[in-house]
Design a protein around this motif. Structure first.
Motif, PDB file in Angstrom:
ATOM      1  N   GLN A 316       0.840  -1.199   0.000  1.00  0.00           N
ATOM      2  CA  GLN A 316       0.000   0.000   0.000  1.00  0.00           C
ATOM      3  C   GLN A 316       0.877   1.252   0.000  1.00  0.00           C
ATOM      4  OE1 GLN A 316      -2.012   0.431   4.002  1.00  0.00           O
ATOM      5  NE2 GLN A 316      -1.310  -1.675   4.187  1.00  0.00           N
ATOM      6  N   TRP A 317       0.316   2.329  -0.565  1.00  0.00           N
ATOM      7  CA  TRP A 317       1.069   3.580  -0.638  1.00  0.00           C
ATOM      8  C   TRP A 317       0.073   4.737  -0.645  1.00  0.00           C
ATOM      9  CZ3 TRP A 317       6.048   4.057   0.227  1.00  0.00           C
ATOM     10  CH2 TRP A 317       6.693   5.262  -0.061  1.00  0.00           C
ATOM     11  N   PRO A 318       0.386   5.845   0.036  1.00  0.00           N
ATOM     12  CA  PRO A 318      -0.528   6.996   0.013  1.00  0.00           C
ATOM     13  C   PRO A 318      -0.853   7.412  -1.423  1.00  0.00           C
ATOM     14  CG  PRO A 318       1.180   7.334   1.666  1.00  0.00           C
ATOM     15  CD  PRO A 318       1.559   6.096   0.905  1.00  0.00           C
ATOM     16  N   ILE A 319      -2.084   7.816  -1.661  1.00  0.00           N
ATOM     17  CA  ILE A 319      -2.503   8.174  -3.018  1.00  0.00           C
ATOM     18  C   ILE A 319      -1.641   9.300  -3.589  1.00  0.00           C
ATOM     19  CG2 ILE A 319      -4.876   7.384  -2.750  1.00  0.00           C
ATOM     20  CD1 ILE A 319      -5.651  10.328  -2.214  1.00  0.00           C
ATOM     21  N   GLU A 320      -1.463   9.283  -4.907  1.00  0.00           N
ATOM     22  CA  GLU A 320      -0.581  10.248  -5.568  1.00  0.00           C
ATOM     23  C   GLU A 320      -1.063  11.679  -5.424  1.00  0.00           C
ATOM     24  OE1 GLU A 320      -2.119  10.139 -10.126  1.00  0.00           O
ATOM     25  OE2 GLU A 320      -1.099   8.327  -9.433  1.00  0.00           O
ATOM     26  N   GLU A 321      -2.368  11.874  -5.192  1.00  0.00           N
ATOM     27  CA  GLU A 321      -2.911  13.226  -5.061  1.00  0.00           C
ATOM     28  C   GLU A 321      -2.319  13.990  -3.887  1.00  0.00           C
ATOM     29  OE1 GLU A 321      -6.159  10.928  -7.224  1.00  0.00           O
ATOM     30  OE2 GLU A 321      -4.574  10.557  -5.776  1.00  0.00           O
ATOM     31  N   LEU A 322      -1.781  13.285  -2.912  1.00  0.00           N
ATOM     32  CA  LEU A 322      -1.170  13.971  -1.763  1.00  0.00           C
ATOM     33  C   LEU A 322       0.014  14.843  -2.180  1.00  0.00           C
ATOM     34  CD1 LEU A 322      -1.219  11.286   1.071  1.00  0.00           C
ATOM     35  CD2 LEU A 322      -2.569  13.375   0.933  1.00  0.00           C
ATOM     36  N   GLU A 323       0.615  14.507  -3.305  1.00  0.00           N
ATOM     37  CA  GLU A 323       1.769  15.278  -3.763  1.00  0.00           C
ATOM     38  C   GLU A 323       1.388  16.715  -4.108  1.00  0.00           C
ATOM     39  OE1 GLU A 323       3.630  13.148  -6.921  1.00  0.00           O
ATOM     40  OE2 GLU A 323       3.845  11.299  -5.735  1.00  0.00           O
ATOM     41  N   THR A 324       0.108  16.974  -4.329  1.00  0.00           N
ATOM     42  CA  THR A 324      -0.318  18.355  -4.618  1.00  0.00           C
ATOM     43  C   THR A 324      -0.155  19.263  -3.407  1.00  0.00           C
ATOM     44  OG1 THR A 324      -2.625  17.897  -4.001  1.00  0.00           O
ATOM     45  CG2 THR A 324      -1.992  17.510  -6.295  1.00  0.00           C
ATOM     46  N   LEU A 325       0.031  18.679  -2.239  1.00  0.00           N
ATOM     47  CA  LEU A 325       0.211  19.467  -1.021  1.00  0.00           C
ATOM     48  C   LEU A 325       1.652  19.925  -0.839  1.00  0.00           C
ATOM     49  CD1 LEU A 325      -1.939  17.364   1.481  1.00  0.00           C
ATOM     50  CD2 LEU A 325      -2.616  19.432   0.254  1.00  0.00           C
ATOM     51  N   ARG A 326       2.556  19.364  -1.627  1.00  0.00           N
ATOM     52  CA  ARG A 326       3.965  19.703  -1.470  1.00  0.00           C
ATOM     53  C   ARG A 326       4.265  21.088  -2.037  1.00  0.00           C
ATOM     54  NH1 ARG A 326       6.437  13.851  -3.441  1.00  0.00           N
ATOM     55  NH2 ARG A 326       5.699  12.649  -1.624  1.00  0.00           N
ATOM     56  N   LYS A 327       5.149  21.784  -1.372  1.00  0.00           N
ATOM     57  CA  LYS A 327       5.560  23.119  -1.821  1.00  0.00           C
ATOM     58  C   LYS A 327       6.947  23.044  -2.469  1.00  0.00           C
ATOM     59  CE  LYS A 327       1.749  24.786  -0.165  1.00  0.00           C
ATOM     60  NZ  LYS A 327       0.679  25.248  -1.068  1.00  0.00           N
ATOM     61  N   LYS A 328       7.718  24.114  -2.374  1.00  0.00           N
ATOM     62  CA  LYS A 328       9.025  24.163  -3.006  1.00  0.00           C
ATOM     63  C   LYS A 328       9.959  23.107  -2.434  1.00  0.00           C
ATOM     64  CE  LYS A 328      12.911  27.299  -3.819  1.00  0.00           C
ATOM     65  NZ  LYS A 328      13.471  28.649  -3.552  1.00  0.00           N
ATOM     66  N   LYS A 329      10.627  22.388  -3.336  1.00  0.00           N
ATOM     67  CA  LYS A 329      11.554  21.343  -2.917  1.00  0.00           C
ATOM     68  C   LYS A 329      12.850  21.944  -2.385  1.00  0.00           C
ATOM     69  CE  LYS A 329      13.881  17.194  -4.655  1.00  0.00           C
ATOM     70  NZ  LYS A 329      14.083  16.320  -5.848  1.00  0.00           N
ATOM     71  N   VAL A 330      13.286  21.474  -1.235  1.00  0.00           N
ATOM     72  CA  VAL A 330      14.550  21.922  -0.636  1.00  0.00           C
ATOM     73  C   VAL A 330      15.481  20.718  -0.567  1.00  0.00           C
ATOM     74  CG1 VAL A 330      15.657  22.869   1.404  1.00  0.00           C
ATOM     75  CG2 VAL A 330      13.409  23.724   0.694  1.00  0.00           C
ATOM     76  N   GLU A 331      16.688  20.882  -1.071  1.00  0.00           N
ATOM     77  CA  GLU A 331      17.595  19.744  -1.179  1.00  0.00           C
ATOM     78  C   GLU A 331      19.017  20.161  -0.847  1.00  0.00           C
ATOM     79  OE1 GLU A 331      17.796  16.145  -4.359  1.00  0.00           O
ATOM     80  OE2 GLU A 331      18.056  18.159  -5.160  1.00  0.00           O
ATOM     81  N   LEU A 332      19.747  19.312  -0.133  1.00  0.00           N
ATOM     82  CA  LEU A 332      21.163  19.544   0.174  1.00  0.00           C
ATOM     83  C   LEU A 332      21.936  18.315  -0.301  1.00  0.00           C
ATOM     84  CD1 LEU A 332      23.293  21.368   1.537  1.00  0.00           C
ATOM     85  CD2 LEU A 332      22.894  20.058   3.641  1.00  0.00           C
ATOM     86  N   ARG A 333      22.866  18.518  -1.231  1.00  0.00           N
ATOM     87  CA  ARG A 333      23.587  17.388  -1.828  1.00  0.00           C
ATOM     88  C   ARG A 333      25.097  17.536  -1.652  1.00  0.00           C
ATOM     89  NH1 ARG A 333      21.562  14.614  -7.043  1.00  0.00           N
ATOM     90  NH2 ARG A 333      19.328  14.368  -6.659  1.00  0.00           N
ATOM     91  N   ASN A 334      25.756  16.392  -1.685  1.00  0.00           N
ATOM     92  CA  ASN A 334      27.226  16.339  -1.719  1.00  0.00           C
ATOM     93  C   ASN A 334      27.861  17.160  -0.595  1.00  0.00           C
ATOM     94  OD1 ASN A 334      27.137  14.760  -4.092  1.00  0.00           O
ATOM     95  ND2 ASN A 334      26.899  16.626  -5.335  1.00  0.00           N
ATOM     96  N   TYR A 335      27.301  17.045   0.581  1.00  0.00           N
ATOM     97  CA  TYR A 335      27.864  17.743   1.737  1.00  0.00           C
ATOM     98  C   TYR A 335      28.342  16.694   2.730  1.00  0.00           C
ATOM     99  CZ  TYR A 335      28.398  21.042   5.597  1.00  0.00           C
ATOM    100  OH  TYR A 335      28.906  21.797   6.628  1.00  0.00           O
ATOM    101  N   LYS A 336      29.602  16.734   3.068  1.00  0.00           N
ATOM    102  CA  LYS A 336      30.167  15.784   4.002  1.00  0.00           C
ATOM    103  C   LYS A 336      29.877  16.243   5.427  1.00  0.00           C
ATOM    104  CE  LYS A 336      34.419  13.426   5.365  1.00  0.00           C
ATOM    105  NZ  LYS A 336      35.877  13.290   5.119  1.00  0.00           N
ATOM    106  N   LEU A 337      29.177  15.432   6.151  1.00  0.00           N
ATOM    107  CA  LEU A 337      28.802  15.766   7.522  1.00  0.00           C
ATOM    108  C   LEU A 337      29.773  15.091   8.476  1.00  0.00           C
ATOM    109  CD1 LEU A 337      26.642  17.251   9.201  1.00  0.00           C
ATOM    110  CD2 LEU A 337      25.385  15.099   9.340  1.00  0.00           C
ATOM    111  N   ASN A 338      30.584  15.909   9.164  1.00  0.00           N
ATOM    112  CA  ASN A 338      31.566  15.377  10.099  1.00  0.00           C
ATOM    113  C   ASN A 338      30.914  14.973  11.406  1.00  0.00           C
ATOM    114  OD1 ASN A 338      33.790  15.884   8.319  1.00  0.00           O
ATOM    115  ND2 ASN A 338      33.623  18.065   8.848  1.00  0.00           N
TER     116      ASN A 338
END
Length: 353
Positions: A316-338
């Motif tokens: 089972q998976w939440p219905i795809e319509e829930l994605e309409t509630l998402r706002k601007k995507k925030v992403e942090l990549r290639n950052y080494k966390l010490n």
């Protein structure tokens, strides 16, 4: 403050471009009681509009309660509700039906209960106080409709009773139970539906054929959880046989391992999927706490449901319509966390991500 409690989803359906959710609802308090069929509609199952109550105690065949049931779309695109009515203060239960007063109303706001109710009354072999929650009906290859009603026999044997009808009005009980299991207690909110072994698409409840398995879900009154088995529907004997790998009862597979009960599925023809809806009971240990809080119970997020390729469990998976509630995507990549380092991600306001 509106003081209410929300319970079982009773008859979800997709009809003429609108999703309908009926559910058990107490209009006068925060705990169980004074149950009606509340009614909400949506075009996406995310944003809902509350309408007038669809069914409430008003007739001799449901004077003491309008309990759970289901909806079925009959030929000619005519929806019908099957529900359990309580006829006396001894909790005698019968199976009734209701139909829309006006099919041209896109929201189906008003429902009527014809005078030929009840459709099904318990015979002497049935525990009349444990006889409830008719399923969505399915049409057999012989042209007869079939539905199940949950019940209880002696020695805590739970069972699903099968009824057949040619015209949806006169129902006859099968000579043997559709399925039963020892030491499982009272079966409530039974659900029965086919699943495809070829893909994740949903199937109409009446579909029969190869590359198909069937699912029998029962809500066990003793534990207040939802259990299911996957198996074979023997259409000649009108019996359900779980696969050998299935375990029935308290140690079997559950639809959700959290607080989830009285669930109901329906087929959504607009996207060829089967949708699962369930009730999350938020009642506290003491009813006085709910009264102080002012409410209890919510409807869970709708989920798409299908069978795993292994054939051994559902996915089972939440219905795809829930994605309409998402706002601007925030992403942090290639950052080494010490080790021991904390960083702040810009553009996020929630406490949890």
């Amino acid at each position: 403050m509106v003081r209410t409690t929300t319970l079982d989803p009773t008859g979800p359906m997709y009809y003429n471009g609108i999703y309908h959710l009926f559910y058990q609802y107490n209009t006068k308090g925060e705990v169980w009681g004074n149950i009606v069929w509340a009614h909400s509609v949506s075009v996406d199952m995310v944003n809902w509009i509350n309408l007038e109550h669809a069914i409430y105690p008003s007739e001799v065949f449901d004077k003491y309660g309008t309990w759970s049931g289901s909806t079925t779309i009959l030929p000619g695109n005519k929806p019908v509700i099957l529900y359990t009515g309580i006829v006396d203060d001894e909790q005698t239960q019968v199976q009734n039906y209701a139909i829309p007063a006006n099919l041209s109303d896109p929201f189906l706001r008003k429902w009527i209960k014809p005078d030929n109710n009840p459709l099904v009354v318990a015979d002497e072999s049935i525990n009349k106080t444990k006889f409830r929650d008719p399923t969505t009906a399915w049409l057999g290859q012989d042209g007869s409709w079939r539905m199940l009603v949950g019940s209880l026999r002696k020695n805590k044997r739970g069972l699903a009773i099968l009824y057949r009808s040619r015209d949806f009005m006169k129902w006859t009980k099968a000579q043997h139970p559709f399925h039963s299991a020892a030491k499982t207690g009272n079966w409530e909110c039974v659900d029965f539906f086919p699943v495809s072994l070829e893909n994740t698409d949903g199937l109409d409840t009446s579909v029969i054929g190869e590359k198909i398995k069937h699912v029998l879900k029962v809500s066990l009154d003793d534990t207040r959880w939802d259990y299911y088995t996957i198996g074979t529907y023997d259409t000649k004997k009108d019996r359900y046989v779980p696969d050998d790998t299935m375990i029935e009862g308290y140690h079997g597979l559950r639809l959700d391992y959290g607080n989830f009960y009285a669930s109901k599925t329906f087929y959504d023809p607009s996207k060829n999927r089967r949708i699962l809806m369930g009730w999350c009971n938020e009642s506290d240990v003491f009813p006085t706490d709910d009264i102080y809080k002012g409410w209890s119970g919510i409807q869970a997020i709708p989920r798409k449901l299908w069978i795993d390729p292994s054939g051994k469990h559902l996915v089972q998976w939440p219905i795809e319509e829930l994605e309409t509630l998402r706002k601007k995507k925030v992403e942090l990549r290639n950052y080494k966390l010490n080790k021991g380092e904390n960083i702040e991600v810009q553009g996020i306001t929630p406490a949890q991500v």
